[in-house]
Design an enzyme around this catalytic site. Sequence first.
Site: not given
Ligand code: ZDR
Length: 281
Positions: A76, A165, A214, A223, A226
């Site tokens: 994350c 992603h 997400e 994100c 992301g």
């Molecule tokens: C998108 C995220 N909040 C970030 O900042 O990188 C990561 C959270 C994890 C995401 N929901 C997943 O890969 O399941």
Amino acid sequence: MTIKFTKYHGLGNDFILIDNRHQSEPILTNKQAIELCDRHFGIGADGIIFALPTKVKGADYTMRIFNSDGSEPEMCGNGIRCLAKFIADLDSHKKTEYRIHTLGGLMIPKLQPDGKVKVDMGTPKLLASQIPTTLATGDSKVVEKPLEIEGKVWPVTCVSMGNPHCITFVEDVASIPLETLGPKFEHHSVFPERTNTEFIQVIKPDYLKMLVWERGAGATLACGTGACAVVVAGVLTGKCDRLVTVELPGGLLAIEWSISDQKVYMSGPAEKVFVGEWLLH
Ligand code: ZDR
């Protein structure tokens, strides 16, 4: 019994941080994560992050994270900026750089003098088997491949920043019905581990506008992984530079896919919001 927590956010992507340094497994279950993240019956957050001791050589800590639906992602990006500030607060050594082991590999956040955190997010993984996706054969890249959703074909590029992603470039992000379309990408059968999805509008080669759905958390304000994946996808498709500002609903992230070491670097804010105690039921 109560559990102490600290609430942080990175551009409105919000997390409950738990000091788990005394135990090698998270002190809360996936089911408890769902309860704590609930915005009406709990504290409210997009995810819950545990600062754990590490057995990995060369690392200072291990980070684990559960999404608000209880699932466990590998990494994350916004969360690791928050974790860096959280452990700097707890830590008596007061370092400005930490080596953090995650299920998505080693990440290195650095606290900057301006209060932001710059993270060495490592090298992106580009092969279909690494994402994972069945959109191409295992050892090929997934660049502008057609993905059909209810009769409409979306050209998608897939990148793993430790977590999966799927990126698609669009004319106007304002026209995207995120709440209905997002889940169809997330649960599409070509993504065996589900996927995070980014819809991107190129404003200029060094400025992208991003909407994100997400995996396991739905529409969020930002994100980090992301935004990194999006710049990699933009370079692979010739749509953007290597040093880019990414505008998310919650604010701006600076992303660089370095030509010299092929790593991705992300800079952005992380804010402490409040501390509290959760009553264990
Ligand atoms: C998108 C995220 N909040 C970030 O900042 O990188 C990561 C959270 C994890 C995401 N929901 C997943 O890969 O399941």
